[in-house]
Design an enzyme around this catalytic site. Sequence first.
Site: not given
Ligand code: FPP
Length: 249
Positions: A29, A77
Amino acid sequence: MALFQKKNEPAQVEADLTRLPRHIAIIMDGNGRWARKRGLPRTAGHAAGAETFRAIATYCKDIGIDYLTVYAFSTENWKRPSAEVSSIMGLLKKYLLEAIGQMERDRVKMEFFGDLSPLSPELRELCERTREISRHYEGCQVNVCLNYGGRDELIRAAQAYAQDCIEGRADPNHLSPERFGGYLFSKGVPDPDLVIRPSGELRLSNFLLWQSAYAEFYFTDVLWPDFSKEELHRAIAAYQGRNRRFGGV
Ligand code: FPP
């Protein structure tokens, strides 16, 4: 800095690499906030998060962690803007294509927790291919949670179990946690010992609800793209300082 550090829990970085948790699970996150702080689009945060995932997964393999489970995309998501969803799917595709090229060398076993059916045929095929190629590898097992939600997993398991009861393959009088666990995406995988959530949020967000019943939790306000080996060491050191009783004394 670790949030909710327990009293007497040293802020130590030194982890004892001879006494590792067998299974580490991570909620990756903070990608969006990492990007915003730099005036970049959220997609740049996910790209940086994917790099961190690559580095941490490689490190977990190198130090001998048996299982690493990461939350890459939740059942919730899909509510994000379609450009952001496409960008995360694109990063996954890129990662899997690269993983295929290195699998024979790394011997990392890839698994996916979640319902893959709404993914593009191309991404689904890549997931199946990486799972198939690595099926017999005995190195670290990396479980990517993709279109995964803990409640969705439990409902699917309950439905499959009910169907087995109706068709005479299961007897409700003999249901146990072990048997029920066999209906989950995580079938055959030991429960996580340590669940890590970076970015300062203090919740589970529908991640491994069943499996984390006795997990130790480590929260830190470091954003996922900034998560480093040192931060992983801190989490492991905190875990090693905990007294796990599993309901006993
Ligand atoms: C949460 O941060 C992250 C996600 C919903 C996506 C995670 C995906 C990756 C790390 C990339 C692809 C994965 C792999 C395994 C190659 P957020 O977007 O909710 O962050 P925020 O809370 O700061 O908005």
